[in-house]
Design a protein around this motif. Structure first.
Motif, short mmCIF file in Angstrom:
data_model
loop_
_atom_site.label_atom_id
_atom_site.label_comp_id
_atom_site.label_asym_id
_atom_site.label_seq_id
_atom_site.Cartn_x
_atom_site.Cartn_y
_atom_site.Cartn_z
N LEU A 77 0.83 -1.21 0.00
CA LEU A 77 0.00 0.00 0.00
C LEU A 77 0.86 1.26 0.00
N GLY A 78 0.51 2.20 -0.85
CA GLY A 78 1.08 3.54 -0.72
C GLY A 78 0.37 4.23 0.44
N ILE A 79 1.12 4.86 1.33
CA ILE A 79 0.49 5.50 2.49
C ILE A 79 0.80 6.99 2.52
N THR A 80 -0.27 7.78 2.56
CA THR A 80 -0.16 9.23 2.75
C THR A 80 -0.48 9.55 4.20
N LEU A 81 0.35 10.37 4.82
CA LEU A 81 0.05 10.87 6.15
C LEU A 81 -0.42 12.31 6.07
N SER A 82 -1.39 12.64 6.92
CA SER A 82 -1.82 14.04 7.06
C SER A 82 -2.12 14.26 8.53
N VAL A 83 -1.04 14.48 9.29
CA VAL A 83 -1.17 14.59 10.74
C VAL A 83 -0.44 15.83 11.29
N GLY A 84 -0.28 16.83 10.43
CA GLY A 84 0.20 18.12 10.89
C GLY A 84 1.70 18.30 10.96
N GLU A 85 2.08 19.42 11.55
CA GLU A 85 3.49 19.82 11.66
C GLU A 85 4.22 18.95 12.68
N GLN A 86 5.38 18.43 12.27
CA GLN A 86 6.22 17.61 13.14
C GLN A 86 7.67 18.05 12.94
N THR A 87 8.58 17.46 13.69
CA THR A 87 10.00 17.75 13.48
C THR A 87 10.50 16.94 12.28
#
Length: 362
Positions: free
Chosen positions: A132-142
């Motif tokens: 699976l290709g996985i997109t994350l959308s969980v905001g600003e991180q380091t």
């Protein structure tokens, strides 16, 4: 220069983009959409790729003035899906041949959250044999967190800028360290450095936003070599400061849909080989919004695969569509309507951004 001449040019100037953004008659609008679709056919084909969307938590440390899951909204029932439920959704997405999924949540930066996401990514890739290709959308991180998640199996990341007009950005967010325009820009740079296909996007039709602001957004996407764009019309949420302040004072639904479709079309013509999503917000204002988005040049759709019982709790804006649909129903009805407009839903392939690979050859 008239619209027809602009659409025949190889390279567009800012003035050209502004002329296209200001189109106000149906004939020229159709010329714009036709040119965008022709560009999509050339670079992407008449193909649409699904991203099975799992919104796994609405707990958020941010307090954005437009968002229904903002920290201070006490009318939201907070939830955090279990690992088992997320994996069950991922398994359904994989078995139904979507090729890709998107994991989205409210923003958190604590170690427990970071470790949880890392574990989920590893478990999904193990379960699907890296299928699976996985997109994350969980905001600003380091940068370190982005890198950790990239190594755990995420290949794309959507971090929306919301608007590239810094003054406007600061009016729709609280003025504090948690809501910094510079931090958001740094996030996009860090994501590219960490090796992601980088996605961003804006809200369209914000109070105080001009057509020139939107053109500047498009230019920003190109100047920053963005690989994928997820953007949609601004929709009020009643339990937010902006929802209360601007009720009855924003552009009509029809105008916001039109602007949303213009943005998709202009981005396709201007950037050619990127991935562009026809977002749920378009469908929220127009039942055929996603299909119209595809005909204006979009090639990605994100049908919800979130556990049905949790969908009602993840509402960033009023009237989010598909809250009561199960994933199977959403899949079949969408595929039928896409076939009716001559599009092929491509199963079993990730649908990566062609632009990502072309920019990495440079």
């Amino acid at each position: 220069m008239n619209v027809k001449d602009i659409l025949n040019k190889e390279e567009l100037t800012k003035e050209d983009l502004l002329t296209l953004m200001k189109i106000d008659n149906k004939e020229e609008l159709q010329l714009l959409f036709d040119k965008a679709y022709e560009t999509k056919l050339k670079y992407i084909g008449n193909n649409v790729y699904y991203r099975g969307l799992v919104e796994f938590s609405n707990i958020c440390i941010k307090n954005c003035k437009y968002c229904g899951i903002r920290r201070e909204n006490k009318n939201v029932e907070r939830f955090f899906m279990t690992k088992e439920d997320i994996l069950k959704s991922a398994e359904w997405i994989y078995e139904n041949g979507y090729g890709s999924m998107a994991l989205q949540s409210g923003e958190r930066t604590d170690k427990e959250f970071i470790d949880f996401v890392e574990e989920i990514l590893k478990d999904i890739q193990k379960m699907t044999d890296n299928g699976l290709g996985i997109t994350l959308s969980v905001g600003e991180q380091t940068y370190e967190t982005y890198k950790k998640w990239r190594e755990a199996g995420a290949s794309r990341y959507l971090l929306r800028i919301e608007t590239t007009n810094k003054n406007l950005f600061e009016t729709i967010h609280p003025k504090d360290e948690l809501h910094s325009f510079e931090k958001r820009l740094q996030g996009l740079k860090d994501l590219k450095k960490a090796g992601y296909q980088v996605g961003t996007g804006v809200m369209i039709g914000l109070p105080g936003q001009t057509e020139e602001d939107l053109v500047n957004d498009v230019i920003f996407f190109k100047e920053n070599d963005i690989d994928m764009i997820g953007m949609g019309p601004y929709i009020l949420h009643n339990d937010t400061p902006m929802g209360q302040e601007f009720k009855g004072k924003i552009l009509s639904e029809e105008k916001r849909v039109e602007l949303g479709l213009k943005m998709i079309a202009i981005c396709r013509i201007y950037m050619k080989d990127i991935n562009i999503a026809a977002t749920t917000a378009l469908q929220g204002l127009d039942p055929m919004g996603r299909e119209k988005g595809v005909l204006a040049g979009a090639n990605i759709i994100m049908p919800s695969a979130t556990k049905t019982s949790e969908r009602v709790k993840y509402q960033l804006y009023n009237g989010k569509p598909g809250i009561n649909d199960d994933a199977e129903k959403g899949k079949t009805s969408l595929e039928k309507s896409l076939k009716e407009i001559g599009e092929n839903v491509i199963y079993g392939k990730r649908g990566d951004s062609p632009h990502f690979f072309s920019r990495n050859k440079k």
